[in-house]
Design an enzyme around this catalytic site. Structure first.
Site, short mmCIF file in Angstrom:
data_model
loop_
_atom_site.label_atom_id
_atom_site.label_comp_id
_atom_site.label_asym_id
_atom_site.label_seq_id
_atom_site.Cartn_x
_atom_site.Cartn_y
_atom_site.Cartn_z
N TYR A 31 -23.20 60.25 59.45
CA TYR A 31 -22.39 59.58 60.49
C TYR A 31 -21.16 60.39 60.85
O TYR A 31 -20.83 61.37 60.17
CB TYR A 31 -21.98 58.17 60.00
CG TYR A 31 -20.81 58.16 59.04
CD1 TYR A 31 -20.99 58.52 57.71
CD2 TYR A 31 -19.54 57.77 59.44
CE1 TYR A 31 -19.93 58.50 56.81
CE2 TYR A 31 -18.47 57.75 58.55
CZ TYR A 31 -18.68 58.12 57.24
OH TYR A 31 -17.62 58.11 56.35
N LYS A 144 -21.46 64.32 55.37
CA LYS A 144 -20.87 63.02 55.75
C LYS A 144 -22.00 62.00 55.82
O LYS A 144 -22.44 61.59 56.89
CB LYS A 144 -20.11 63.14 57.07
CG LYS A 144 -19.11 62.02 57.28
CD LYS A 144 -18.20 62.28 58.45
CE LYS A 144 -17.30 61.11 58.75
NZ LYS A 144 -16.35 60.79 57.65
N GLU A 176 -10.36 64.24 46.48
CA GLU A 176 -9.97 63.75 47.82
C GLU A 176 -9.82 62.24 47.75
O GLU A 176 -9.86 61.66 46.65
CB GLU A 176 -11.03 64.13 48.86
CG GLU A 176 -12.41 63.56 48.58
CD GLU A 176 -13.42 63.83 49.69
OE1 GLU A 176 -13.00 64.19 50.82
OE2 GLU A 176 -14.62 63.65 49.46
N LEU A 200 -15.36 66.21 51.43
CA LEU A 200 -15.72 66.36 52.84
C LEU A 200 -14.64 67.22 53.48
O LEU A 200 -13.45 66.97 53.28
CB LEU A 200 -15.76 64.99 53.54
CG LEU A 200 -16.14 65.10 55.03
CD1 LEU A 200 -17.63 65.38 55.17
CD2 LEU A 200 -15.77 63.83 55.78
C1 LIG Z 1 -14.88 60.98 51.94
C2 LIG Z 1 -14.05 61.40 53.12
N1 LIG Z 1 -13.24 62.48 52.99
C3 LIG Z 1 -12.47 62.91 54.02
C4 LIG Z 1 -12.48 62.25 55.24
C5 LIG Z 1 -11.59 62.78 56.35
O1 LIG Z 1 -12.38 63.40 57.31
P1 LIG Z 1 -11.96 63.46 58.85
O2 LIG Z 1 -10.58 64.11 58.88
O3 LIG Z 1 -13.01 64.30 59.50
O4 LIG Z 1 -11.92 62.05 59.33
C6 LIG Z 1 -13.32 61.14 55.43
C7 LIG Z 1 -13.32 60.46 56.78
N2 LIG Z 1 -14.00 59.25 56.87
C8 LIG Z 1 -14.12 58.64 58.17
C9 LIG Z 1 -12.95 58.84 59.09
O5 LIG Z 1 -12.44 57.54 59.37
N3 LIG Z 1 -13.17 56.62 58.74
C10 LIG Z 1 -14.18 57.18 58.02
O6 LIG Z 1 -14.99 56.63 57.30
C11 LIG Z 1 -14.12 60.70 54.36
O7 LIG Z 1 -14.93 59.63 54.49
#
Ligand SMILES: Cc1ncc(COP(=O)(O)O)c(CN[C@@H]2CONC2=O)c1O
Length: 281
Positions: A31, A144, A176, A200
């Site tokens: 996603y 992701k 993270e 990620l």
């Molecule tokens: C596990 C994880 N790490 C890092 C990030 C940050 O990545 P981005 O800077 O590309 O958003 C996300 C974003 N998760 C998405 C972003 O907003 N909601 C979510 O579930 C995430 O799910």
């Protein structure tokens, strides 16, 4: 509102997804969440590149070119008249008799929808609390994927503790957040876990690293420990939805002066200026 389903724009009550969709039964899909500011998709190309990259990593072939896909996202935002909000888009391996190995012939199922979301301004100004939680996830966090149970359980534990986010760690090493990337700032240097299979590589993370270059802020993409996290002068997290979010307390312990740090605020201002620049209204 309109929903995009395999390239067709339909109404929500027209959407039907099989009881044996592999995203539903196995989390077999990936996603993206793309932010919309003033009607414009922010860092859409980067999100779409990562969407195709994640799909490729789990051997799902997206049946559209990136350009066609980008146009579909843009049209969906237009049709739903989204000013400030986000697009959620996912692709699963599709509908097939339940079996773990890949079914012979399935076609991917892509669903995208929008929602109105405002920027979390108050929280970005005040800062939030976080809690250390063991990172029990698998070893492909670079994808992701819809396999988010490890993330969900961590976020739930943090919320039960009155914290906004979980700071995940494998042993002593901070990786993270449950849905964000994490950064510590010490003596003017920003530390963050290197992009690897353990995190990620966030799009917001990439924007931040570029902004730091422009601002002349040194970034060390090296992991730090829980103990080092608590000794940081400033601490913050980032994600598409949280933008740059100061963390003022971890496990009840103030970070620095227990208020958003000066360099964090400088980064927030640079992020906002960059955002306004690239999302010309
Ligand atoms: C596990 C994880 N790490 C890092 C990030 C940050 O990545 P981005 O800077 O590309 O958003 C996300 C974003 N998760 C998405 C972003 O907003 N909601 C979510 O579930 C995430 O799910």
């Amino acid at each position: 509102d309109w929903i995009l389903h395999n390239g067709e724009f339909i109404r929500e009550n027209e959407l039907n997804v099989s009881k044996e969709d592999r995203g539903y039964q196995f989390g077999d899909g990936i996603y993206e969440v793309i932010r919309v500011y003033e009607g414009n998709l922010f860092t859409a190309a980067e999100h779409i590149d990562r969407f195709y990259e994640s799909a490729e990593k789990i051997k799902i072939v997206i049946p559209f070119t990136k350009d066609v896909f980008h146009k579909q996202m843009y049209d969906l935002v237009e049709m739903n008249e989204i000013d400030n909000g986000q697009v959620y888009v996912q692709v699963t391996r599709g509908d097939a008799i339940r079996q773990h190995h890949f079914p012979q012939a399935t076609s991917p199922v892509i669903v995208a929808y929008t929602k109105k979301v405002e920027r979390p301004v108050e929280m970005m100004e005040a800062g939030v609390k976080a809690k250390f939680i063991e990172d029990i996830r698998w070893l492909r966090c670079d994808i992701k994927s819809l396999n988010l149970l490890g993330n969900v359980l961590a976020k739930q534990e943090a919320h039960e503790d009155g914290s906004y986010e979980a700071i995940l760690h494998r042993g002593e090493v901070v990786t993270e957040g449950s849905s964000s990337n994490m950064y510590g700032l010490k003596n003017g240097v920003i530390y963050t876990h290197p992009a690897s299979n353990l995190i990620l590589n966030g799009i917001t993370r990439r924007v931040i690293l570029n902004l730091c270059k422009e601002l002349g802020i040194t970034v060390q993409e090296t992991a730090f420990t829980k103990t080092e996290a608590l000794e940081m002068d400033e601490f913050f997290m980032s994600s598409t939805t949280a933008e740059i979010m100061p963390i003022i307390q971890i496990d009840g312990q103030d970070i620095g002066d227990g208020v958003p740090g000066e360099l964090t605020q400088k980064l927030q201002q640079a992020f906002e200026a960059n955002l306004k620049l690239t999302v010309k209204s």
